[in-house]
Design a protein around this motif. Structure first.
Motif, PDB file in Angstrom:
ATOM      1  N   LEU A 139      -7.307  25.997  55.024  1.00 18.29           N
ATOM      2  CA  LEU A 139      -6.694  27.333  55.093  1.00 18.29           C
ATOM      3  C   LEU A 139      -6.485  27.893  53.680  1.00 18.29           C
ATOM      4  CD1 LEU A 139      -4.027  26.849  57.943  1.00 18.29           C
ATOM      5  CD2 LEU A 139      -6.320  27.821  58.118  1.00 18.29           C
ATOM      6  N   SER A 140      -6.028  27.034  52.777  1.00 17.51           N
ATOM      7  CA  SER A 140      -5.831  27.481  51.390  1.00 17.51           C
ATOM      8  C   SER A 140      -7.158  27.881  50.767  1.00 17.51           C
ATOM      9  CB  SER A 140      -5.214  26.351  50.544  1.00 17.51           C
ATOM     10  OG  SER A 140      -3.929  26.048  51.001  1.00 17.51           O
ATOM     11  N   GLN A 141      -8.181  27.071  51.014  1.00 15.35           N
ATOM     12  CA  GLN A 141      -9.495  27.360  50.411  1.00 15.35           C
ATOM     13  C   GLN A 141     -10.026  28.708  50.919  1.00 15.35           C
ATOM     14  OE1 GLN A 141     -10.932  25.856  48.020  1.00 15.35           O
ATOM     15  NE2 GLN A 141     -13.144  25.702  48.246  1.00 15.35           N
ATOM     16  N   GLY A 142      -9.852  28.983  52.199  1.00 14.61           N
ATOM     17  CA  GLY A 142     -10.288  30.270  52.749  1.00 14.61           C
ATOM     18  C   GLY A 142      -9.549  31.420  52.085  1.00 14.61           C
ATOM     19  N   ALA A 143      -8.238  31.236  51.879  1.00 15.26           N
ATOM     20  CA  ALA A 143      -7.440  32.286  51.217  1.00 15.26           C
ATOM     21  C   ALA A 143      -7.923  32.487  49.784  1.00 15.26           C
ATOM     22  CB  ALA A 143      -5.965  31.908  51.238  1.00 15.26           C
ATOM     23  N   ASN A 173      -1.479  32.876  46.877  1.00 13.04           N
ATOM     24  CA  ASN A 173      -2.277  31.865  47.588  1.00 13.04           C
ATOM     25  C   ASN A 173      -2.109  30.469  46.969  1.00 13.04           C
ATOM     26  OD1 ASN A 173      -3.329  33.588  49.542  1.00 13.04           O
ATOM     27  ND2 ASN A 173      -4.988  34.264  48.200  1.00 13.04           N
ATOM     28  N   VAL A 174      -2.034  30.420  45.640  1.00 15.20           N
ATOM     29  CA  VAL A 174      -1.820  29.123  44.976  1.00 15.20           C
ATOM     30  C   VAL A 174      -0.417  28.606  45.303  1.00 15.20           C
ATOM     31  CG1 VAL A 174      -1.652  27.937  42.735  1.00 15.20           C
ATOM     32  CG2 VAL A 174      -3.458  29.617  43.121  1.00 15.20           C
ATOM     33  N   LEU A 175       0.560  29.515  45.273  1.00 18.05           N
ATOM     34  CA  LEU A 175       1.944  29.126  45.584  1.00 18.05           C
ATOM     35  C   LEU A 175       2.041  28.567  47.011  1.00 18.05           C
ATOM     36  CD1 LEU A 175       5.035  29.157  45.044  1.00 18.05           C
ATOM     37  CD2 LEU A 175       5.048  31.533  45.795  1.00 18.05           C
ATOM     38  N   VAL A 176       1.396  29.251  47.950  1.00 15.79           N
ATOM     39  CA  VAL A 176       1.445  28.794  49.354  1.00 15.79           C
ATOM     40  C   VAL A 176       0.818  27.403  49.460  1.00 15.79           C
ATOM     41  CG1 VAL A 176       0.519  29.225  51.667  1.00 15.79           C
ATOM     42  CG2 VAL A 176       1.515  31.094  50.360  1.00 15.79           C
ATOM     43  N   ARG A 177      -0.298  27.198  48.769  1.00 14.87           N
ATOM     44  CA  ARG A 177      -0.941  25.874  48.826  1.00 14.87           C
ATOM     45  C   ARG A 177      -0.007  24.789  48.273  1.00 14.87           C
ATOM     46  NH1 ARG A 177      -4.066  22.422  45.032  1.00 14.87           N
ATOM     47  NH2 ARG A 177      -5.117  20.926  46.370  1.00 14.87           N
ATOM     48  N   GLU A 178       0.645  25.108  47.154  1.00 11.40           N
ATOM     49  CA  GLU A 178       1.522  24.126  46.522  1.00 11.40           C
ATOM     50  C   GLU A 178       2.754  23.832  47.372  1.00 11.40           C
ATOM     51  OE1 GLU A 178       0.998  22.426  43.584  1.00 11.40           O
ATOM     52  OE2 GLU A 178      -1.008  23.273  43.786  1.00 11.40           O
ATOM     53  N   LEU A 179       3.218  24.858  48.085  1.00  9.65           N
ATOM     54  CA  LEU A 179       4.450  24.690  48.870  1.00  9.65           C
ATOM     55  C   LEU A 179       4.222  23.988  50.207  1.00  9.65           C
ATOM     56  CD1 LEU A 179       6.524  27.965  48.437  1.00  9.65           C
ATOM     57  CD2 LEU A 179       7.149  25.649  47.751  1.00  9.65           C
ATOM     58  N   ARG A 198      -7.364  32.423  36.300  1.00  8.04           N
ATOM     59  CA  ARG A 198      -6.782  31.240  35.646  1.00  8.04           C
ATOM     60  C   ARG A 198      -5.263  31.375  35.535  1.00  8.04           C
ATOM     61  NH1 ARG A 198     -11.365  29.618  37.074  1.00  8.04           N
ATOM     62  NH2 ARG A 198     -12.720  28.531  35.598  1.00  8.04           N
ATOM     63  N   SER A 199      -4.797  32.601  35.280  1.00 10.91           N
ATOM     64  CA  SER A 199      -3.348  32.779  35.152  1.00 10.91           C
ATOM     65  C   SER A 199      -2.663  32.523  36.492  1.00 10.91           C
ATOM     66  CB  SER A 199      -3.016  34.173  34.623  1.00 10.91           C
ATOM     67  OG  SER A 199      -3.758  35.140  35.311  1.00 10.91           O
ATOM     68  N   ALA A 200      -3.324  32.889  37.602  1.00  6.90           N
ATOM     69  CA  ALA A 200      -2.734  32.650  38.924  1.00  6.90           C
ATOM     70  C   ALA A 200      -2.635  31.149  39.203  1.00  6.90           C
ATOM     71  CB  ALA A 200      -3.576  33.321  39.998  1.00  6.90           C
ATOM     72  N   LEU A 201      -3.620  30.413  38.731  1.00  5.53           N
ATOM     73  CA  LEU A 201      -3.589  28.955  38.936  1.00  5.53           C
ATOM     74  C   LEU A 201      -2.349  28.346  38.296  1.00  5.53           C
ATOM     75  CD1 LEU A 201      -7.300  27.827  38.359  1.00  5.53           C
ATOM     76  CD2 LEU A 201      -5.936  27.497  40.417  1.00  5.53           C
ATOM     77  N   LEU A 202      -1.983  28.883  37.137  1.00  8.87           N
ATOM     78  CA  LEU A 202      -0.814  28.366  36.427  1.00  8.87           C
ATOM     79  C   LEU A 202       0.482  28.916  37.030  1.00  8.87           C
ATOM     80  CD1 LEU A 202       1.295  28.702  33.811  1.00  8.87           C
ATOM     81  CD2 LEU A 202       0.004  26.596  34.038  1.00  8.87           C
ATOM     82  N   MET A 203       0.499  30.224  37.263  1.00 10.02           N
ATOM     83  CA  MET A 203       1.750  30.849  37.720  1.00 10.02           C
ATOM     84  C   MET A 203       2.120  30.403  39.141  1.00 10.02           C
ATOM     85  SD  MET A 203       1.908  34.650  36.082  1.00 10.02           S
ATOM     86  CE  MET A 203       0.362  35.251  36.700  1.00 10.02           C
ATOM     87  N   GLY A 204       1.111  30.264  39.996  1.00 14.90           N
ATOM     88  CA  GLY A 204       1.387  29.806  41.357  1.00 14.90           C
ATOM     89  C   GLY A 204       2.007  28.424  41.365  1.00 14.90           C
TER      90      GLY A 204
END
Lengths: 342, 264
Positions: free
Chosen positions: A116-120, B24-30, B112-118
């Motif tokens: 799901l994350s990858q799709g997002a 999206n990165v934040l959701v994945r991490e959470l 790249r900034s989203a990867l860090l900030m998330g």
């Protein structure tokens, strides 16, 4: 099963998806700069399944990392899926799928969550992502593991999840970096089937690196042989073997003296009591064996055994470089070079 | 037999903005935290031990009532939670770099900034949960807290935590393939920062050089601000100093971290 290869026009079918010109990458290392890839010219057309073959350290992975925008080139330029790797790396990333050497799912993540994350990440809608995730879980036999933590999966299951992650956005071009390394024979056979299905059923263009000869031989319709950062051969496996290796005939005698005597009638090379015919001498393949037997009989020489075999890509590599790919592949250089700024 | 199925392809995936990517990165991490919230509570063990064992010693040595001592000590404990929690977070990235997980996100069309900030923003959620638990545990022993002060205190901790977490990720990116180096830096930095912030013991009677060191330690200002905020003093110079220190830490952390992520 949906297929979209058939819906493409001839123009799209022959369109170049990878086009590299003079691509190079130099790393700083102890003792000076190292050209990991040098002056690479490459074209891959839509729908091709291309294998990049070479020993560890040949520059395959560096090339792949350049084409997938993980590295910036020191020289040259490449266009991938219509976007420049230097000027529009984000455009390249949106259009390609990538399955790296390592397991790409987070260990503390659940299987379906990671999809799901990858799709997002690729901008798919939540609905499309969910449909696609379930479709991939089902087709890759991961359905029963959807809510399991990745850390609890077997090696083969993790690899199938890697494939699912690489395919979530239905890429037109898929890069695989040594996809079957570390897999057992059954998992490897399954993986090969997935790769061939992707190309045959969905028209996905596939570019994979490998140091397994059988993988390149069985999967690819085109093999690029790389050594010391340069492409040294580029053709179909059959054409490479026919052009650069030829069939091999081995004749075994009781004694080394007989083998040396036979050499006058057969050509080739001796090693102890064994005569191995060179590619040229064995060019006629299995049809040469009866002639050989007659020639030896006429000379009063009685071989103990005669074997004939088709050439392998290792023979091709041996003829090109004077070294065996099998031996090279087993001694990977352990280096951690530093990138030199472009 | 396994057979691949695939719905027809859509057009090229759309461009997404930094805010969407960060979300999206934040959701994945959470997601792992939400799936298993007890894992976040396990990290409470250390601060609760400090609260339970160090607190009574402080009460005894100060000669002050327990409530008054906790009023001074609990804000420090919360800053300690933020410090230890965010300083170790780079280890997660190290793990993802060792597998192929980080590489996969670098090939995905994420800024790249989203990867860090998330990733850095993710640290805020467990931080606030842990802070609330510690405050609740302390209430029966005479600890009191101003609600507006508590909310502002959490904002302050969040800003500091994002910055310090980003710095931890930067160290992890610089220590790729050398976990031991990350932990040496972690241990070398974290304990001096903790001791020289006055979060566990007051620095009023410290030698002059320690006071100088504390004056350049951003954590000292955050700790002092938290104490004022929890006491309901919202507009003091200490509060302004704490926010300034946290914002500066966040700016430096994000700048260094985003730069590191772009080079990853």
């Amino acid at each position: 099963m949906g297929s979209y290869a058939g819906g493409m026009t001839d123009t799209q079918n022959t369109q170049s998806l990878i086009n590299a010109r003079g691509l190079g990458k130099t790393f700083a290392a102890k003792g000076g700069a190292v050209d990991a890839v040098s002056n690479l010219n490459l074209e891959v057309r839509r729908g091709e399944l291309v294998a990049f073959l070479g020993p560890n350290g040949a520059g395959k992975t560096t090339t792949l990392r350049l084409l997938t925008t993980l590295l910036t080139p020191s020289s040259g330029e490449a266009t991938v899926a219509g976007c420049s790797i230097s000027r529009d790396p984000a455009g390249v990333r949106r259009r390609i799928g990538y399955i790296g050497q390592g397991n790409s799912a987070g260990h503390n993540q659940r299987v379906r969550d990671e999809l799901l994350s990858q799709g997002a990440f690729y901008g798919l809608t939540r609905r499309d992502t969910a449909v696609r995730a379930d479709e991939l879980l089902e087709s890759l036999d991961l359905g029963s593991l959807a809510h399991r933590q990745v850390i609890g999966l077997s090696g083969g299951q993790k690899r199938r999840l890697d494939i699912a992650l690489g395919l979530i956005h239905r890429p037109e071009l898929l890069f695989l970096d040594e996809p079957s390394t570390g897999l057992d024979p059954q998992s490897r056979a399954n993986l090969w089937k997935h790769i061939v299905d992707l190309r045959d059923d969905f028209g996905t263009t596939i570019f994979l690196t490998t140091h397994y000869l059988d993988e390149a031989d069985q999967l690819a319709e085109r093999v690029l042989v790389m050594d010391h950062g340069e492409v040294i051969a580029d053709d179909s496996p059959a054409a490479l073997k026919s052009r650069l290796a030829g069939d091999r005939i081995t004749v075994t005698f009781d004694s080394a003296a007989d083998a040396r005597a036979a050499l006058r009638h057969t050509g080739g090379e001796t090693s102890g009591a064994i005569v191995t015919l060179t590619a040229e001498a064995a060019a006629a393949g299995e049809r040469a064996v009866p002639q050989l037997v007659r020639a030896l009989d006429a000379a009063g020489l009685a071989p103990v055994a005669i074997t004939h075999r088709q050439p392998t890509l290792d023979d091709v590599f041996l003829n090109l470089t004077g070294r065996s790919l099998r031996e090279e592949g087993q001694s990977a250089p352990a280096s951690n070079p530093q990138e030199v700024a472009a | 037999m396994i057979t691949l199925t695939q719905t027809p392809p859509t057009s090229t995936p759309p461009r997404t903005g930094v805010a969407t990517d960060t979300w999206n990165v934040l959701v994945r991490e959470l997601r792992p935290v939400l799936r298993d919230p007890f894992s976040a509570l396990f990290s409470l063990v250390q601060p609760l031990i400090f609260l339970g064992l160090f607190g009574p010693l402080l009460v005894a040595s100060s000669g002050l009532p327990a409530g008054e001592t906790l009023q001074w000590f609990v804000p420090g404990i919360l800053v300690m939670v933020a410090l230890f929690g965010t300083a170790s977070t780079g280890a997660n990235l190290l793990g993802e770099m060792q597998t192929g997980s980080h590489e996969r996100t670098l090939v995905a069309p994420l800024s790249r900034s989203a990867l860090l900030m998330g990733r850095a923003l993710k640290e805020v959620v467990p931080l606030i949960v842990q802070g609330l638990v510690i405050c609740l545990v302390s209430l029966p022993f005479g600890f009191t807290v101003s609600v507006p002060g508590l909310l502002l205190g959490f904002v302050l901790l969040a800003v500091f935590g994002i910055g310090f977490g980003a710095l931890s990720y930067s160290v992890a990116l610089a220590c790729r393939g050398r976990d031991w180096m990350f932990w040496i830096i972690h241990q070398t930095v974290i304990f001096p920062l903790m001791i020289l912030s006055g979060m566990l013991l007051p620095l009023d009677d410290a030698p002059g050089w320690m006071k100088v060191a504390a004056a350049v330690n951003p954590l000292s200002y955050v700790v002092q601000a938290e104490r004022d905020l929890f006491a309901g003093s919202l507009g003091t110079p200490a509060v302004l100093g704490g926010f300034a220190a946290a914002v500066i830490t966040a700016i430096i952390g994000l700048m260094v971290g985003i730069r590191g992520m772009r080079r990853a």
